[in-house]
Design a protein around this motif. Structure first.
Motif, PDB file in Angstrom:
ATOM      1  N   LEU A  71       0.861  -1.189   0.000  1.00 30.87           N
ATOM      2  CA  LEU A  71       0.000   0.000   0.000  1.00 30.87           C
ATOM      3  C   LEU A  71       0.892   1.232   0.000  1.00 30.87           C
ATOM      4  N   ARG A  72       0.843   2.008  -1.091  1.00 31.45           N
ATOM      5  CA  ARG A  72       1.769   3.125  -1.269  1.00 31.45           C
ATOM      6  C   ARG A  72       1.011   4.435  -1.459  1.00 31.45           C
ATOM      7  N   LEU A  73       1.550   5.469  -0.842  1.00 26.75           N
ATOM      8  CA  LEU A  73       1.050   6.831  -1.012  1.00 26.75           C
ATOM      9  C   LEU A  73       2.100   7.640  -1.757  1.00 26.75           C
ATOM     10  N   ARG A  74       1.666   8.301  -2.824  1.00 25.21           N
ATOM     11  CA  ARG A  74       2.582   9.115  -3.625  1.00 25.21           C
ATOM     12  C   ARG A  74       2.011  10.524  -3.749  1.00 25.21           C
ATOM     13  N   SER A  75       2.868  11.507  -3.558  1.00 19.69           N
ATOM     14  CA  SER A  75       2.470  12.909  -3.676  1.00 19.69           C
ATOM     15  C   SER A  75       3.519  13.642  -4.506  1.00 19.69           C
ATOM     16  N   SER A  76       3.030  14.525  -5.397  1.00 15.77           N
ATOM     17  CA  SER A  76       3.945  15.273  -6.256  1.00 15.77           C
ATOM     18  C   SER A  76       3.437  16.694  -6.438  1.00 15.77           C
ATOM     19  N   VAL A  77       4.386  17.607  -6.618  1.00 16.68           N
ATOM     20  CA  VAL A  77       4.081  19.016  -6.870  1.00 16.68           C
ATOM     21  C   VAL A  77       4.921  19.471  -8.059  1.00 16.68           C
ATOM     22  N   ALA A  78       4.282  20.165  -9.015  1.00 17.55           N
ATOM     23  CA  ALA A  78       4.984  20.693 -10.185  1.00 17.55           C
ATOM     24  C   ALA A  78       4.676  22.183 -10.321  1.00 17.55           C
ATOM     25  N   LEU A  79       5.704  22.960 -10.612  1.00 19.15           N
ATOM     26  CA  LEU A  79       5.569  24.403 -10.771  1.00 19.15           C
ATOM     27  C   LEU A  79       6.016  24.809 -12.165  1.00 19.15           C
ATOM     28  N   ASP A  80       5.308  25.772 -12.743  1.00 20.28           N
ATOM     29  CA  ASP A  80       5.662  26.362 -14.035  1.00 20.28           C
ATOM     30  C   ASP A  80       5.514  27.870 -13.894  1.00 20.28           C
ATOM     31  N   ILE A 115       0.604  22.329  -9.940  1.00 21.55           N
ATOM     32  CA  ILE A 115      -0.160  21.072 -10.001  1.00 21.55           C
ATOM     33  C   ILE A 115       0.247  20.215  -8.812  1.00 21.55           C
ATOM     34  N   TRP A 116      -0.744  19.823  -8.037  1.00 20.79           N
ATOM     35  CA  TRP A 116      -0.503  18.978  -6.861  1.00 20.79           C
ATOM     36  C   TRP A 116      -1.310  17.698  -7.037  1.00 20.79           C
ATOM     37  N   GLU A 117      -0.623  16.552  -7.023  1.00 26.88           N
ATOM     38  CA  GLU A 117      -1.269  15.271  -7.243  1.00 26.88           C
ATOM     39  C   GLU A 117      -0.976  14.322  -6.079  1.00 26.88           C
ATOM     40  N   ASN A 118      -1.992  13.556  -5.689  1.00 26.21           N
ATOM     41  CA  ASN A 118      -1.857  12.566  -4.621  1.00 26.21           C
ATOM     42  C   ASN A 118      -2.569  11.284  -5.046  1.00 26.21           C
ATOM     43  N   THR A 119      -1.887  10.162  -4.898  1.00 25.83           N
ATOM     44  CA  THR A 119      -2.480   8.870  -5.240  1.00 25.83           C
ATOM     45  C   THR A 119      -2.176   7.858  -4.138  1.00 25.83           C
ATOM     46  N   LEU A 120      -3.117   6.951  -3.958  1.00 24.71           N
ATOM     47  CA  LEU A 120      -2.967   5.833  -3.032  1.00 24.71           C
ATOM     48  C   LEU A 120      -3.185   4.558  -3.836  1.00 24.71           C
ATOM     49  N   SER A 121      -2.183   3.692  -3.862  1.00 20.23           N
ATOM     50  CA  SER A 121      -2.264   2.486  -4.697  1.00 20.23           C
ATOM     51  C   SER A 121      -2.022   1.239  -3.841  1.00 20.23           C
ATOM     52  N   TYR A 122      -2.653   0.149  -4.290  1.00 17.18           N
ATOM     53  CA  TYR A 122      -2.511  -1.139  -3.594  1.00 17.18           C
ATOM     54  C   TYR A 122      -2.407  -2.253  -4.626  1.00 17.18           C
ATOM     55  N   ASP A 123      -1.412  -3.111  -4.452  1.00 16.42           N
ATOM     56  CA  ASP A 123      -1.193  -4.266  -5.335  1.00 16.42           C
ATOM     57  C   ASP A 123      -1.332  -5.541  -4.509  1.00 16.42           C
ATOM     58  N   TRP A 124      -2.219  -6.422  -4.957  1.00 14.21           N
ATOM     59  CA  TRP A 124      -2.498  -7.651  -4.213  1.00 14.21           C
ATOM     60  C   TRP A 124      -2.322  -8.840  -5.146  1.00 14.21           C
ATOM     61  N   GLU A 125      -1.350  -9.661  -4.843  1.00 14.53           N
ATOM     62  CA  GLU A 125      -1.139 -10.888  -5.606  1.00 14.53           C
ATOM     63  C   GLU A 125      -1.898 -12.006  -4.892  1.00 14.53           C
ATOM     64  N   ILE A 126      -3.061 -12.332  -5.422  1.00 14.40           N
ATOM     65  CA  ILE A 126      -3.933 -13.321  -4.768  1.00 14.40           C
ATOM     66  C   ILE A 126      -3.283 -14.699  -4.794  1.00 14.40           C
ATOM     67  N   ASP A 127      -2.840 -15.098  -5.969  1.00 10.26           N
ATOM     68  CA  ASP A 127      -2.070 -16.343  -6.118  1.00 10.26           C
ATOM     69  C   ASP A 127      -1.222 -16.192  -7.363  1.00 10.26           C
ATOM     70  N   GLU A 128      -0.664 -17.271  -7.858  1.00 11.94           N
ATOM     71  CA  GLU A 128       0.239 -17.191  -8.998  1.00 11.94           C
ATOM     72  C   GLU A 128      -0.456 -16.737 -10.274  1.00 11.94           C
TER      73      GLU A 128
END
Length: 199
Positions: free
Chosen positions: A61-70, A106-119
């Motif tokens: 479970l990962r949280l990613r945040s980014s900010v970009a300026l122009d 621009i301010w972006e925030n995402t929460l992602s989850y990867d679940w390997e149930i089986d092979e």
């Protein structure tokens, strides 16, 4: 100045006996006067920057945040001396200055989850949101009747002609959700929802 020079008579002197520029029949400006008496300076600045951070809250479970300026800025300074037609038509010299500034974040925030149930079965999900704000400011001013062709600041002008500007601002907010199902790296099913709002 180059076009004016091509249309000018080559047999005429650049200056007259009193030191003033020789008028060229059929041409608005003496080509040397147009070259020396017109000033057009540009100054530009552009800054692009971005930074991001990622945190694994728990396993997969990962949280990613980014900010970009122009950031962008443009300044233009134009001066027509009394040796040019533009300077004489508007009085004793003419000057115009303008600025154009643009800012975007621009301010972006995402929460992602990867679940390997089986092979053979894997599931991933992502939810997030972004915010964008753009601001633009324009300003222009002009003046005439300067004491001479050296003092062309607005403080030395006797007649201000135009002072004006405009500013705009807009914002965009977005939210999204995405789910991916992968079976044995052969079949992939994706579902996505996104909503945007602007002002």
């Amino acid at each position: 100045p180059y076009v004016v020079a091509m249309r000018s008579r080559p047999d005429l002197p650049i200056r007259q006996e009193d030191g003033s520029f020789t008028p060229i029949p059929g041409v608005a400006d003496n080509p040397v006067a147009a070259g020396e008496g017109y000033q057009n300076d540009f100054e530009t600045l552009r800054i692009l920057a971005s930074v991001y951070g990622e945190l694994e809250i728990i396993k997969d479970l990962r949280l990613r945040s980014s900010v970009a300026l122009d950031l962008a800025s443009l300044n233009q300074d134009q001066v027509w001396s009394t040796a040019t037609l533009g300077g004489r038509l508007n009085g004793s010299g003419y000057a115009q200055r303008g600025t154009n500034e643009f800012r975007s974040i621009i301010w972006e925030n995402t929460l992602s989850y990867d679940w390997e149930i089986d092979e053979q079965n894997r599931l991933s999900a992502l939810v997030g949101g972004s915010f964008q704000r753009d601001t633009r400011d324009n300003f222009v001013a002009s003046a005439t009747d300067f004491p001479n062709d050296i003092l062309t600041t607005f403080a030395s002008a006797a007649t201000p002609l135009l002072v004006g500007g405009v500013g705009t601002e807009r914002a965009l907010i977005s939210s999204l959700a995405r789910v991916n199902y992968n079976y044995d790296d052969r079949f992939i099913v994706t579902g996505t929802i996104r909503a945007d709002g602007s002002s």
